[in-house]
Design a protein around this motif. Sequence first.
Motif, short mmCIF file in Angstrom:
data_model
loop_
_atom_site.label_atom_id
_atom_site.label_comp_id
_atom_site.label_asym_id
_atom_site.label_seq_id
_atom_site.Cartn_x
_atom_site.Cartn_y
_atom_site.Cartn_z
N LEU A 547 -9.90 -5.85 -4.55
CA LEU A 547 -9.03 -4.68 -4.65
C LEU A 547 -9.67 -3.46 -3.98
N ILE A 548 -8.88 -2.75 -3.20
CA ILE A 548 -9.31 -1.48 -2.62
C ILE A 548 -8.29 -0.41 -3.02
N PRO A 549 -8.69 0.85 -3.04
CA PRO A 549 -7.76 1.89 -3.47
C PRO A 549 -6.55 1.99 -2.54
N THR A 550 -5.37 2.11 -3.11
CA THR A 550 -4.15 2.38 -2.37
C THR A 550 -3.78 3.85 -2.56
N ILE A 551 -2.67 4.24 -2.00
CA ILE A 551 -2.23 5.63 -2.14
C ILE A 551 -1.97 5.98 -3.61
N LEU A 552 -1.62 4.97 -4.42
CA LEU A 552 -1.38 5.23 -5.83
C LEU A 552 -2.68 5.44 -6.61
N ASP A 553 -3.79 4.97 -6.06
CA ASP A 553 -5.09 5.12 -6.73
C ASP A 553 -5.85 6.35 -6.24
N THR A 554 -5.45 6.89 -5.10
CA THR A 554 -6.21 7.96 -4.47
C THR A 554 -5.80 9.31 -5.06
N PRO A 555 -6.76 10.06 -5.57
CA PRO A 555 -6.43 11.32 -6.25
C PRO A 555 -6.30 12.48 -5.27
#
Length: 615
Positions: A547-555
Amino acid sequence: MRGDVEAARRRADVIVEGEYTFGMQDQAFLGPESGLAVPEEDGGVHLYIATQWLHSDRRQIAPVLGLPEDKVRMTLAGVGGAFGGREDLSMQIHACLLALRTGRPVKIVYNRFESFFGHVHRHPAKLTYEHGATADGRLTHVKCRIVLDGGAYASASPAVVGNASSLGVGLYAVDDVDIEAIALYTNNPPCGAMRGFGAVQACFAYEAQMDRLAARLGMDPVELRQLNAMEEGTLMPTGQRVDSPAPVAELLRRVKAMPMPPERQWESSEGADVRRLPGGLSNTTHGEGVVRGVGYAVGIKNVGFSEGFDDYSTARVRMEVAGGEPVVAVHTAMAEVGQGGVTVHAQIARTELGVGRVTIHPACTQVGSAGSTSASRQTYVTGGAVRNACALVRERVLELGRRRFGSYHPAWATAELLLEEGKVVTDGGEVLADLVDVLGDEAVEVEEEWRHRPTEPFDPRTGQGNGHVQYSFAAHRAVVEVDTELGLVKVVELACAQDVGKALNPLSVVGQIQGGSTQGLGMAVMEEIVVDPRTAKVRNPSFTDYLIPTILDTPTMPVDLLELADTHAPYGLRGVGEAPTLSSTPAVLSAIRDATGLALTKTPIRPEHLTTGAV
Protein backbone atom coordinates in the motif's frame (compact mmCIF):
# COMPACT_ATOMS: atom_id res chain seq x y z
CA MET A 1 33.68 7.90 17.90
CA ARG A 2 34.46 11.33 19.34
CA GLY A 3 35.03 12.39 22.93
CA ASP A 4 34.61 10.17 25.99
CA VAL A 5 31.13 8.67 26.16
CA GLU A 6 31.69 6.84 29.44
CA ALA A 7 32.80 10.00 31.22
CA ALA A 8 29.88 11.91 29.72
CA ARG A 9 27.50 9.16 30.84
CA ARG A 10 28.52 9.75 34.44
CA ARG A 11 27.64 13.43 34.08
CA ALA A 12 24.14 12.70 32.79
CA ASP A 13 21.17 13.29 35.10
CA VAL A 14 18.81 11.41 32.78
CA ILE A 15 19.51 8.54 30.38
CA VAL A 16 16.97 7.10 27.94
CA GLU A 17 17.44 3.95 25.89
CA GLY A 18 15.43 2.62 22.99
CA GLU A 19 15.37 -0.17 20.42
CA TYR A 20 13.76 0.58 17.08
CA THR A 21 12.80 -1.42 14.00
CA PHE A 22 12.53 0.10 10.54
CA GLY A 23 10.76 -1.83 7.79
CA MET A 24 11.70 -2.51 4.16
CA GLN A 25 10.25 0.15 1.84
CA ASP A 26 9.85 0.04 -1.93
CA GLN A 27 10.54 3.01 -4.20
CA ALA A 28 7.12 2.39 -5.80
CA PHE A 29 7.91 4.48 -8.88
CA LEU A 30 5.11 4.91 -11.40
CA GLY A 31 6.86 3.53 -14.49
CA PRO A 32 8.36 0.03 -14.21
CA GLU A 33 11.80 -0.83 -15.62
CA SER A 34 11.91 -0.59 -19.42
CA GLY A 35 14.30 -0.12 -22.32
CA LEU A 36 14.72 -0.39 -26.10
CA ALA A 37 17.99 -1.72 -27.55
CA VAL A 38 18.68 -1.05 -31.24
CA PRO A 39 21.65 -2.71 -33.05
CA GLU A 40 23.86 -0.28 -34.96
CA GLU A 41 25.56 -0.74 -38.33
CA ASP A 42 29.02 -0.39 -36.78
CA GLY A 43 28.44 -3.43 -34.57
CA GLY A 44 27.47 -1.37 -31.55
CA VAL A 45 24.14 -0.87 -29.86
CA HIS A 46 21.96 2.10 -28.95
CA LEU A 47 19.99 1.71 -25.74
CA TYR A 48 17.03 3.95 -24.92
CA ILE A 49 16.62 3.48 -21.20
CA ALA A 50 14.93 4.66 -18.01
CA THR A 51 17.81 5.07 -15.57
CA GLN A 52 19.38 7.42 -13.05
CA TRP A 53 22.94 7.49 -14.44
CA LEU A 54 23.60 6.89 -18.13
CA HIS A 55 27.38 6.77 -17.96
CA SER A 56 27.47 4.40 -15.00
CA ASP A 57 25.15 2.02 -16.84
CA ARG A 58 27.36 2.16 -19.93
CA ARG A 59 30.50 1.48 -17.89
CA GLN A 60 28.91 -1.76 -16.62
CA ILE A 61 27.22 -2.83 -19.86
CA ALA A 62 30.14 -2.49 -22.29
CA PRO A 63 32.45 -5.16 -20.77
CA VAL A 64 29.61 -7.70 -20.69
CA LEU A 65 28.91 -7.09 -24.39
CA GLY A 66 32.61 -7.21 -25.24
CA LEU A 67 32.38 -3.75 -26.77
CA PRO A 68 34.30 -0.52 -26.20
CA GLU A 69 32.25 2.13 -24.44
CA ASP A 70 32.05 4.32 -27.54
CA LYS A 71 30.03 1.59 -29.28
CA VAL A 72 27.44 1.52 -26.50
CA ARG A 73 25.34 4.61 -27.05
CA MET A 74 22.67 5.48 -24.51
CA THR A 75 19.78 7.93 -24.57
CA LEU A 76 17.49 8.65 -21.67
CA ALA A 77 13.92 7.56 -22.32
CA GLY A 78 10.92 8.71 -20.33
CA VAL A 79 11.49 7.92 -16.65
CA GLY A 80 8.42 7.47 -14.47
CA GLY A 81 10.12 8.19 -11.15
CA ALA A 82 13.18 6.56 -9.60
CA PHE A 83 13.92 7.37 -5.91
CA GLY A 84 17.10 5.25 -6.02
CA GLY A 85 15.53 2.12 -7.48
CA ARG A 86 17.10 2.70 -10.91
CA GLU A 87 20.67 3.11 -9.72
CA ASP A 88 21.31 -0.62 -10.18
CA LEU A 89 21.02 -2.37 -13.55
CA SER A 90 17.86 -4.28 -14.38
CA MET A 91 17.13 -5.33 -17.98
CA GLN A 92 19.79 -3.22 -19.74
CA ILE A 93 22.26 -6.01 -20.52
CA HIS A 94 19.60 -8.54 -21.48
CA ALA A 95 18.04 -6.15 -24.01
CA CYS A 96 21.42 -5.33 -25.57
CA LEU A 97 22.49 -8.98 -25.79
CA LEU A 98 19.25 -9.94 -27.49
CA ALA A 99 19.45 -7.02 -29.93
CA LEU A 100 23.03 -7.85 -30.92
CA ARG A 101 22.22 -11.56 -31.25
CA THR A 102 19.07 -11.12 -33.36
CA GLY A 103 20.11 -8.01 -35.26
CA ARG A 104 16.74 -6.50 -34.43
CA PRO A 105 15.45 -3.91 -31.98
CA VAL A 106 14.45 -5.44 -28.65
CA LYS A 107 12.13 -3.81 -26.11
CA ILE A 108 11.77 -5.08 -22.54
CA VAL A 109 9.22 -3.78 -20.07
CA TYR A 110 8.81 -5.27 -16.60
CA ASN A 111 5.34 -5.73 -15.22
CA ARG A 112 4.74 -4.64 -11.64
CA PHE A 113 5.33 -8.11 -10.21
CA GLU A 114 8.71 -8.32 -12.00
CA SER A 115 9.57 -4.79 -10.91
CA PHE A 116 9.16 -5.62 -7.23
CA PHE A 117 11.68 -8.44 -7.64
CA GLY A 118 13.89 -6.62 -10.13
CA HIS A 119 15.15 -3.66 -8.14
CA VAL A 120 16.63 -3.01 -4.72
CA HIS A 121 14.60 -1.67 -1.79
CA ARG A 122 15.24 0.48 1.27
CA HIS A 123 17.33 -1.25 3.94
CA PRO A 124 15.35 -2.52 6.93
CA ALA A 125 17.16 -1.69 10.15
CA LYS A 126 17.49 -2.47 13.82
CA LEU A 127 18.64 0.56 15.81
CA THR A 128 19.66 0.74 19.47
CA TYR A 129 20.13 4.23 20.95
CA GLU A 130 21.17 5.75 24.26
CA HIS A 131 20.82 9.49 24.94
CA GLY A 132 21.98 11.26 28.09
CA ALA A 133 21.17 14.77 29.26
CA THR A 134 21.59 17.07 32.22
CA ALA A 135 18.57 18.11 34.25
CA ASP A 136 18.22 21.32 32.23
CA GLY A 137 18.06 19.38 28.95
CA ARG A 138 21.60 19.64 27.58
CA LEU A 139 22.70 16.50 25.76
CA THR A 140 25.71 14.85 27.36
CA HIS A 141 26.23 11.96 24.99
CA VAL A 142 24.74 9.72 22.32
CA LYS A 143 25.57 6.08 21.82
CA CYS A 144 24.02 3.96 19.09
CA ARG A 145 24.31 0.79 17.05
CA ILE A 146 22.66 0.58 13.63
CA VAL A 147 22.32 -2.75 11.84
CA LEU A 148 21.13 -2.60 8.23
CA ASP A 149 19.85 -5.60 6.26
CA GLY A 150 21.63 -5.38 2.91
CA GLY A 151 20.10 -8.53 1.47
CA ALA A 152 21.85 -10.90 -0.90
CA TYR A 153 24.10 -8.36 -2.69
CA ALA A 154 26.14 -5.35 -1.65
CA SER A 155 24.63 -2.73 -3.99
CA ALA A 156 24.94 0.66 -2.24
CA SER A 157 25.16 -0.73 1.30
CA PRO A 158 28.65 0.66 2.11
CA ALA A 159 27.56 4.20 1.28
CA VAL A 160 24.26 3.76 3.13
CA VAL A 161 26.25 2.73 6.20
CA GLY A 162 28.40 5.86 5.81
CA ASN A 163 25.34 8.10 5.83
CA ALA A 164 23.57 6.30 8.66
CA SER A 165 26.63 6.55 10.89
CA SER A 166 27.88 10.05 10.04
CA LEU A 167 24.35 11.50 10.42
CA GLY A 168 23.30 9.16 13.22
CA VAL A 169 23.12 11.84 15.92
CA GLY A 170 20.91 14.11 13.84
CA LEU A 171 20.92 17.90 14.02
CA TYR A 172 22.15 18.19 17.58
CA ALA A 173 25.33 19.55 19.06
CA VAL A 174 26.86 16.88 21.30
CA ASP A 175 30.53 16.45 22.08
CA ASP A 176 30.64 12.80 23.13
CA VAL A 177 29.36 10.22 20.67
CA ASP A 178 29.88 6.53 19.98
CA ILE A 179 28.23 5.38 16.75
CA GLU A 180 28.51 1.98 15.12
CA ALA A 181 26.75 1.11 11.88
CA ILE A 182 27.05 -2.07 9.82
CA ALA A 183 25.26 -3.69 6.91
CA LEU A 184 24.91 -7.45 6.76
CA TYR A 185 24.55 -9.87 3.89
CA THR A 186 21.36 -11.92 4.33
CA ASN A 187 19.16 -14.22 2.26
CA ASN A 188 16.60 -11.44 1.92
CA PRO A 189 15.96 -9.39 -1.25
CA PRO A 190 18.83 -7.00 -2.02
CA CYS A 191 18.60 -3.47 -0.65
CA GLY A 192 20.32 -0.37 -1.92
CA ALA A 193 19.62 3.26 -2.70
CA MET A 194 16.36 4.94 -1.79
CA ARG A 195 15.47 8.55 -1.13
CA GLY A 196 17.15 9.54 2.16
CA PHE A 197 19.83 6.83 1.82
CA GLY A 198 20.59 5.66 5.37
CA ALA A 199 19.74 8.94 7.05
CA VAL A 200 16.02 8.02 7.05
CA GLN A 201 16.43 5.01 9.33
CA ALA A 202 18.64 6.94 11.77
CA CYS A 203 16.26 9.91 11.90
CA PHE A 204 13.34 7.68 12.88
CA ALA A 205 15.30 6.46 15.92
CA TYR A 206 17.05 9.63 17.14
CA GLU A 207 13.86 11.69 16.90
CA ALA A 208 11.93 9.10 18.91
CA GLN A 209 14.72 9.32 21.47
CA MET A 210 14.36 13.11 21.70
CA ASP A 211 10.66 12.69 22.44
CA ARG A 212 11.46 10.13 25.15
CA LEU A 213 14.07 12.41 26.65
CA ALA A 214 11.67 15.36 26.67
CA ALA A 215 9.06 13.25 28.47
CA ARG A 216 11.56 12.14 31.12
CA LEU A 217 12.72 15.72 31.68
CA GLY A 218 9.21 17.17 31.64
CA MET A 219 10.19 19.52 28.80
CA ASP A 220 8.41 20.61 25.66
CA PRO A 221 9.83 18.39 22.88
CA VAL A 222 10.34 21.33 20.53
CA GLU A 223 12.15 23.37 23.18
CA LEU A 224 14.44 20.43 23.94
CA ARG A 225 15.34 20.17 20.27
CA GLN A 226 15.94 23.91 19.99
CA LEU A 227 18.11 23.91 23.11
CA ASN A 228 20.44 21.31 21.56
CA ALA A 229 20.13 22.37 17.91
CA MET A 230 23.25 22.61 15.82
CA GLU A 231 24.10 25.88 14.07
CA GLU A 232 26.73 27.23 11.75
CA GLY A 233 30.09 26.40 13.30
CA THR A 234 28.89 23.27 15.12
CA LEU A 235 31.29 20.32 15.08
CA MET A 236 29.68 17.19 13.64
CA PRO A 237 30.33 13.74 15.20
CA THR A 238 32.78 13.17 12.33
CA GLY A 239 34.82 16.22 13.35
CA GLN A 240 33.62 18.20 10.34
CA ARG A 241 32.63 21.78 11.09
CA VAL A 242 29.36 23.05 9.61
CA ASP A 243 30.42 26.03 7.50
CA SER A 244 27.08 27.22 6.11
CA PRO A 245 23.78 28.27 7.70
CA ALA A 246 22.16 25.56 9.84
CA PRO A 247 18.89 27.17 11.00
CA VAL A 248 17.56 24.16 12.90
CA ALA A 249 16.05 26.09 15.81
CA GLU A 250 14.44 28.58 13.42
CA LEU A 251 12.87 25.80 11.31
CA LEU A 252 11.37 24.30 14.45
CA ARG A 253 10.07 27.70 15.53
CA ARG A 254 8.49 28.27 12.14
CA VAL A 255 6.79 24.92 11.85
CA LYS A 256 5.45 25.16 15.41
CA ALA A 257 4.09 28.65 14.72
CA MET A 258 2.01 27.52 11.74
CA PRO A 259 -1.75 27.69 12.40
CA MET A 260 -3.22 24.43 13.64
CA PRO A 261 -5.95 22.77 11.57
CA PRO A 262 -9.44 23.00 13.12
CA GLU A 263 -10.62 20.18 15.35
CA ARG A 264 -13.44 17.78 14.44
CA GLN A 265 -13.15 18.61 10.74
CA TRP A 266 -15.60 15.86 9.87
CA GLU A 267 -18.41 17.96 11.36
CA SER A 268 -19.75 20.85 9.32
CA SER A 269 -22.95 22.79 8.80
CA GLU A 270 -23.53 20.76 5.66
CA GLY A 271 -23.37 17.44 7.49
CA ALA A 272 -20.75 14.84 8.36
CA ASP A 273 -17.92 14.12 5.90
CA VAL A 274 -16.64 10.61 6.57
CA ARG A 275 -13.59 11.25 4.35
CA ARG A 276 -12.17 13.39 7.14
CA LEU A 277 -12.38 10.59 9.70
CA PRO A 278 -9.94 7.76 10.39
CA GLY A 279 -10.94 4.95 8.05
CA GLY A 280 -12.25 7.43 5.50
CA LEU A 281 -14.70 6.07 2.95
CA SER A 282 -14.78 2.68 4.68
CA ASN A 283 -17.21 4.47 7.03
CA THR A 284 -16.04 2.53 10.08
CA THR A 285 -15.60 5.47 12.43
CA HIS A 286 -18.12 8.15 13.34
CA GLY A 287 -16.04 10.22 15.74
CA GLU A 288 -16.41 8.12 18.87
CA GLY A 289 -13.08 7.46 20.52
CA VAL A 290 -11.14 9.62 18.03
CA VAL A 291 -8.17 11.32 19.70
CA ARG A 292 -5.97 14.03 18.21
CA GLY A 293 -2.17 13.98 18.51
CA VAL A 294 0.56 16.41 17.48
CA GLY A 295 4.19 15.48 16.88
CA TYR A 296 7.39 17.14 15.71
CA ALA A 297 10.60 15.95 14.09
CA VAL A 298 13.60 17.43 12.33
CA GLY A 299 16.12 15.74 10.05
CA ILE A 300 19.50 16.27 8.38
CA LYS A 301 20.63 14.87 5.03
CA ASN A 302 23.91 15.26 3.17
CA VAL A 303 23.80 16.64 -0.38
CA GLY A 304 25.99 15.25 -3.15
CA PHE A 305 28.38 12.33 -3.20
CA SER A 306 30.58 12.09 -0.14
CA GLU A 307 33.71 10.51 1.34
CA GLY A 308 36.17 11.58 -1.36
CA PHE A 309 34.07 10.60 -4.38
CA ASP A 310 35.02 12.57 -7.50
CA ASP A 311 31.62 14.22 -7.83
CA TYR A 312 31.35 16.23 -11.03
CA SER A 313 28.99 16.99 -13.88
CA THR A 314 29.31 18.15 -17.47
CA ALA A 315 27.26 20.58 -19.54
CA ARG A 316 27.48 21.63 -23.19
CA VAL A 317 25.99 25.00 -24.08
CA ARG A 318 25.71 26.32 -27.64
CA MET A 319 24.67 29.82 -28.68
CA GLU A 320 23.86 30.77 -32.28
CA VAL A 321 21.43 32.75 -34.39
CA ALA A 322 18.27 31.12 -35.72
CA GLY A 323 15.31 32.94 -37.23
CA GLY A 324 17.01 36.26 -36.77
CA GLU A 325 17.50 35.95 -33.01
CA PRO A 326 20.03 34.33 -30.66
CA VAL A 327 19.09 30.89 -29.36
CA VAL A 328 20.75 28.63 -26.82
CA ALA A 329 20.90 24.84 -26.63
CA VAL A 330 21.80 23.06 -23.38
CA HIS A 331 22.98 19.45 -23.48
CA THR A 332 23.73 17.34 -20.42
CA ALA A 333 23.51 13.66 -19.48
CA MET A 334 21.35 14.47 -16.44
CA ALA A 335 18.60 11.91 -15.89
CA GLU A 336 15.34 13.80 -15.52
CA VAL A 337 13.30 11.56 -13.23
CA GLY A 338 10.73 14.10 -12.09
CA GLN A 339 12.91 16.44 -10.06
CA GLY A 340 12.46 19.36 -12.49
CA GLY A 341 16.08 19.69 -13.62
CA VAL A 342 15.14 20.30 -17.25
CA THR A 343 13.19 23.41 -16.26
CA VAL A 344 15.97 24.65 -13.99
CA HIS A 345 18.61 24.27 -16.73
CA ALA A 346 16.53 26.41 -19.07
CA GLN A 347 16.10 28.99 -16.29
CA ILE A 348 19.85 29.11 -15.71
CA ALA A 349 20.59 29.59 -19.42
CA ARG A 350 18.06 32.40 -19.70
CA THR A 351 19.40 34.05 -16.57
CA GLU A 352 23.07 33.84 -17.53
CA LEU A 353 22.76 34.65 -21.25
CA GLY A 354 19.62 36.78 -21.39
CA VAL A 355 18.22 34.74 -24.27
CA GLY A 356 14.55 33.81 -24.42
CA ARG A 357 14.75 30.81 -26.73
CA VAL A 358 16.42 27.88 -24.94
CA THR A 359 16.33 24.26 -26.09
CA ILE A 360 17.18 21.35 -23.80
CA HIS A 361 18.64 18.41 -25.73
CA PRO A 362 17.71 14.86 -24.72
CA ALA A 363 20.15 13.39 -22.19
CA CYS A 364 22.56 10.90 -23.74
CA THR A 365 26.16 9.66 -23.60
CA GLN A 366 27.25 11.92 -26.48
CA VAL A 367 28.09 14.50 -23.82
CA GLY A 368 30.17 14.02 -20.67
CA SER A 369 28.78 12.42 -17.52
CA ALA A 370 26.35 14.26 -15.27
CA GLY A 371 26.61 11.72 -12.47
CA SER A 372 23.61 10.12 -10.85
CA THR A 373 20.27 11.75 -10.24
CA SER A 374 20.48 11.02 -6.55
CA ALA A 375 21.79 12.54 -3.31
CA SER A 376 19.79 15.73 -4.06
CA ARG A 377 22.76 16.74 -6.21
CA GLN A 378 21.61 17.53 -9.75
CA THR A 379 20.57 21.17 -9.38
CA TYR A 380 23.73 21.76 -7.34
CA VAL A 381 26.24 19.96 -9.57
CA THR A 382 24.75 19.87 -13.08
CA GLY A 383 23.15 23.25 -12.52
CA GLY A 384 26.61 24.50 -11.60
CA ALA A 385 28.02 23.01 -14.80
CA VAL A 386 25.33 24.71 -16.91
CA ARG A 387 26.00 28.03 -15.21
CA ASN A 388 29.76 27.77 -15.77
CA ALA A 389 29.34 26.74 -19.40
CA CYS A 390 27.00 29.69 -19.95
CA ALA A 391 29.58 32.02 -18.41
CA LEU A 392 32.23 30.78 -20.84
CA VAL A 393 29.85 31.16 -23.79
CA ARG A 394 29.15 34.71 -22.68
CA GLU A 395 32.85 35.52 -22.50
CA ARG A 396 33.45 34.17 -26.01
CA VAL A 397 30.52 36.13 -27.43
CA LEU A 398 31.84 39.26 -25.76
CA GLU A 399 35.27 38.60 -27.24
CA LEU A 400 33.73 38.24 -30.71
CA GLY A 401 32.01 41.56 -30.20
CA ARG A 402 35.22 43.26 -29.09
CA ARG A 403 37.02 41.97 -32.18
CA ARG A 404 34.23 43.11 -34.48
CA PHE A 405 33.35 46.49 -32.96
CA GLY A 406 36.46 47.40 -31.04
CA SER A 407 36.76 48.28 -27.39
CA TYR A 408 35.18 51.73 -27.62
CA HIS A 409 32.20 51.22 -29.91
CA PRO A 410 29.34 52.83 -27.93
CA ALA A 411 26.60 50.45 -29.08
CA TRP A 412 28.63 47.36 -28.33
CA ALA A 413 29.72 48.77 -24.98
CA THR A 414 26.04 48.92 -24.01
CA ALA A 415 25.41 45.43 -25.40
CA GLU A 416 28.41 44.09 -23.50
CA LEU A 417 27.18 45.54 -20.22
CA LEU A 418 23.70 44.13 -20.68
CA LEU A 419 24.96 40.74 -21.78
CA GLU A 420 27.09 40.52 -18.66
CA GLU A 421 23.94 41.22 -16.64
CA GLY A 422 21.83 38.72 -18.59
CA LYS A 423 19.50 41.40 -19.97
CA VAL A 424 19.87 41.08 -23.73
CA VAL A 425 16.32 40.03 -24.53
CA THR A 426 14.61 42.18 -21.94
CA ASP A 427 16.36 45.28 -23.29
CA GLY A 428 15.90 44.29 -26.95
CA GLY A 429 16.24 46.78 -29.78
CA GLU A 430 19.72 47.69 -30.93
CA VAL A 431 21.42 45.53 -28.32
CA LEU A 432 19.77 42.39 -29.68
CA ALA A 433 20.57 43.45 -33.24
CA ASP A 434 24.21 43.95 -32.30
CA LEU A 435 24.37 40.51 -30.77
CA VAL A 436 22.85 38.91 -33.88
CA ASP A 437 25.33 40.83 -36.01
CA VAL A 438 28.24 39.61 -33.90
CA LEU A 439 27.26 35.94 -34.10
CA GLY A 440 26.25 35.90 -37.76
CA ASP A 441 26.62 32.33 -38.99
CA GLU A 442 29.03 31.48 -36.21
CA ALA A 443 28.04 29.35 -33.24
CA VAL A 444 29.72 29.50 -29.87
CA GLU A 445 29.81 26.14 -28.09
CA VAL A 446 31.40 25.17 -24.79
CA GLU A 447 31.49 21.88 -22.88
CA GLU A 448 32.43 22.41 -19.26
CA GLU A 449 32.85 20.20 -16.21
CA TRP A 450 32.04 21.43 -12.72
CA ARG A 451 33.10 19.98 -9.38
CA HIS A 452 32.05 20.95 -5.92
CA ARG A 453 34.69 21.39 -3.23
CA PRO A 454 36.44 18.13 -2.36
CA THR A 455 35.48 15.76 0.43
CA GLU A 456 37.56 13.05 2.05
CA PRO A 457 37.01 9.48 3.26
CA PHE A 458 36.19 8.98 6.90
CA ASP A 459 39.03 7.50 8.90
CA PRO A 460 38.21 3.76 9.13
CA ARG A 461 39.29 3.62 12.78
CA THR A 462 37.92 6.85 14.25
CA GLY A 463 35.20 7.79 11.76
CA GLN A 464 36.59 11.33 11.56
CA GLY A 465 36.89 13.35 8.38
CA ASN A 466 35.34 16.06 6.19
CA GLY A 467 33.12 13.57 4.42
CA HIS A 468 30.20 15.71 3.25
CA VAL A 469 29.99 18.76 1.01
CA GLN A 470 26.62 20.19 2.14
CA TYR A 471 23.76 19.50 4.53
CA SER A 472 20.02 19.91 4.04
CA PHE A 473 17.56 20.48 6.92
CA ALA A 474 13.79 20.04 7.26
CA ALA A 475 11.35 20.14 10.18
CA HIS A 476 7.84 18.68 10.28
CA ARG A 477 4.77 18.98 12.44
CA ALA A 478 2.25 16.19 12.07
CA VAL A 479 -1.35 16.39 13.25
CA VAL A 480 -3.17 13.07 13.39
CA GLU A 481 -6.50 11.73 14.56
CA VAL A 482 -6.60 8.17 15.84
CA ASP A 483 -9.53 5.89 16.56
CA THR A 484 -7.95 4.11 19.50
CA GLU A 485 -10.59 1.35 19.51
CA LEU A 486 -10.19 0.38 15.85
CA GLY A 487 -6.54 1.32 15.44
CA LEU A 488 -7.22 3.62 12.47
CA VAL A 489 -5.12 6.71 11.77
CA LYS A 490 -5.98 9.84 9.81
CA VAL A 491 -3.08 12.22 9.17
CA VAL A 492 -4.85 15.58 9.11
CA GLU A 493 -1.87 17.81 8.35
CA LEU A 494 1.84 17.42 7.69
CA ALA A 495 3.42 20.86 7.81
CA CYS A 496 7.05 21.43 6.81
CA ALA A 497 9.63 24.19 7.18
CA GLN A 498 12.81 23.72 5.17
CA ASP A 499 15.91 25.76 4.39
CA VAL A 500 16.46 25.52 0.61
CA GLY A 501 19.29 28.04 0.32
CA LYS A 502 17.76 29.54 -2.82
CA ALA A 503 14.56 28.36 -4.48
CA LEU A 504 15.40 28.55 -8.19
CA ASN A 505 11.91 27.30 -9.02
CA PRO A 506 9.71 27.73 -5.92
CA LEU A 507 6.78 25.72 -7.28
CA SER A 508 9.04 22.77 -8.08
CA VAL A 509 10.72 23.03 -4.68
CA VAL A 510 7.38 22.87 -2.87
CA GLY A 511 6.42 19.88 -5.02
CA GLN A 512 9.60 18.07 -4.05
CA ILE A 513 8.99 18.75 -0.35
CA GLN A 514 5.40 17.57 -0.51
CA GLY A 515 6.39 14.47 -2.49
CA GLY A 516 9.13 13.55 -0.03
CA SER A 517 6.79 14.16 2.89
CA THR A 518 4.22 11.82 1.35
CA GLN A 519 6.79 9.03 1.02
CA GLY A 520 7.68 9.50 4.67
CA LEU A 521 3.99 9.37 5.58
CA GLY A 522 3.69 6.08 3.69
CA MET A 523 6.60 4.62 5.64
CA ALA A 524 4.97 5.69 8.90
CA VAL A 525 1.56 4.08 8.51
CA MET A 526 1.33 1.69 5.56
CA GLU A 527 4.37 0.87 3.37
CA GLU A 528 6.33 -2.31 4.05
CA ILE A 529 7.64 -5.10 1.87
CA VAL A 530 6.77 -8.35 3.60
CA VAL A 531 9.36 -11.09 3.11
CA ASP A 532 8.54 -14.77 3.57
CA PRO A 533 10.99 -15.96 6.26
CA ARG A 534 11.20 -19.44 4.71
CA THR A 535 11.82 -18.53 1.07
CA ALA A 536 13.03 -14.89 1.39
CA LYS A 537 10.60 -13.96 -1.40
CA VAL A 538 8.50 -10.82 -1.43
CA ARG A 539 4.96 -11.75 -0.37
CA ASN A 540 3.23 -8.54 -1.49
CA PRO A 541 4.66 -7.64 -4.94
CA SER A 542 1.74 -5.53 -6.18
CA PHE A 543 0.03 -2.25 -5.38
CA THR A 544 -2.97 -4.28 -4.21
CA ASP A 545 -0.93 -5.66 -1.32
CA TYR A 546 1.90 -3.12 -1.01
CA LEU A 547 0.00 0.00 0.00
CA ILE A 548 1.14 3.52 -0.84
CA PRO A 549 -0.65 6.77 0.05
CA THR A 550 -3.38 7.87 -2.35
CA ILE A 551 -5.02 11.27 -2.58
CA LEU A 552 -7.43 10.14 0.15
CA ASP A 553 -4.51 9.45 2.52
CA THR A 554 -2.52 12.58 1.75
CA PRO A 555 -3.15 15.41 4.22
CA THR A 556 -2.90 19.17 3.92
CA MET A 557 0.78 20.01 3.48
CA PRO A 558 1.66 23.66 4.12
CA VAL A 559 5.29 24.48 3.36
CA ASP A 560 7.41 27.35 4.70
CA LEU A 561 10.57 27.94 2.65
CA LEU A 562 13.57 29.53 4.34
CA GLU A 563 16.30 30.78 1.99
CA LEU A 564 19.67 31.17 3.71
CA ALA A 565 22.31 30.97 1.01
CA ASP A 566 25.15 28.47 1.14
CA THR A 567 28.00 30.57 -0.24
CA HIS A 568 29.81 27.44 -1.45
CA ALA A 569 26.96 26.44 -3.80
CA PRO A 570 25.76 27.82 -7.15
CA TYR A 571 23.24 30.59 -6.45
CA GLY A 572 23.49 29.63 -2.77
CA LEU A 573 21.09 26.72 -3.27
CA ARG A 574 20.69 23.52 -1.26
CA GLY A 575 19.52 20.15 -2.47
CA VAL A 576 15.94 19.75 -1.22
CA GLY A 577 14.50 16.44 -2.41
CA GLU A 578 15.51 14.07 0.37
CA ALA A 579 15.39 15.95 3.69
CA PRO A 580 11.55 16.00 3.95
CA THR A 581 11.48 12.21 3.61
CA LEU A 582 13.53 11.95 6.81
CA SER A 583 11.55 14.01 9.30
CA SER A 584 8.03 13.26 8.05
CA THR A 585 8.06 9.64 9.26
CA PRO A 586 9.11 10.32 12.88
CA ALA A 587 6.79 13.35 13.05
CA VAL A 588 3.79 11.16 12.18
CA LEU A 589 4.89 8.48 14.67
CA SER A 590 5.39 11.17 17.33
CA ALA A 591 1.87 12.45 16.76
CA ILE A 592 0.40 8.94 17.02
CA ARG A 593 2.31 8.41 20.29
CA ASP A 594 0.91 11.70 21.55
CA ALA A 595 -2.61 10.53 20.74
CA THR A 596 -2.31 7.02 22.16
CA GLY A 597 0.39 7.08 24.83
CA LEU A 598 2.00 4.01 23.25
CA ALA A 599 5.77 3.65 22.74
CA LEU A 600 5.51 2.61 19.03
CA THR A 601 9.10 1.68 18.23
CA LYS A 602 8.44 0.06 14.85
CA THR A 603 7.51 1.41 11.47
CA PRO A 604 5.12 1.15 9.77
CA ILE A 605 2.37 1.31 12.36
CA ARG A 606 -0.55 -1.06 11.79
CA PRO A 607 -4.02 -1.09 13.42
CA GLU A 608 -3.16 -4.07 15.62
CA HIS A 609 -0.21 -2.13 17.08
CA LEU A 610 -2.58 0.57 18.31
CA THR A 611 -5.27 -1.71 19.70
CA THR A 612 -2.99 -4.23 21.41
CA GLY A 613 0.06 -2.07 22.16
CA ALA A 614 2.20 -4.81 20.57
CA VAL A 615 4.95 -2.51 19.30
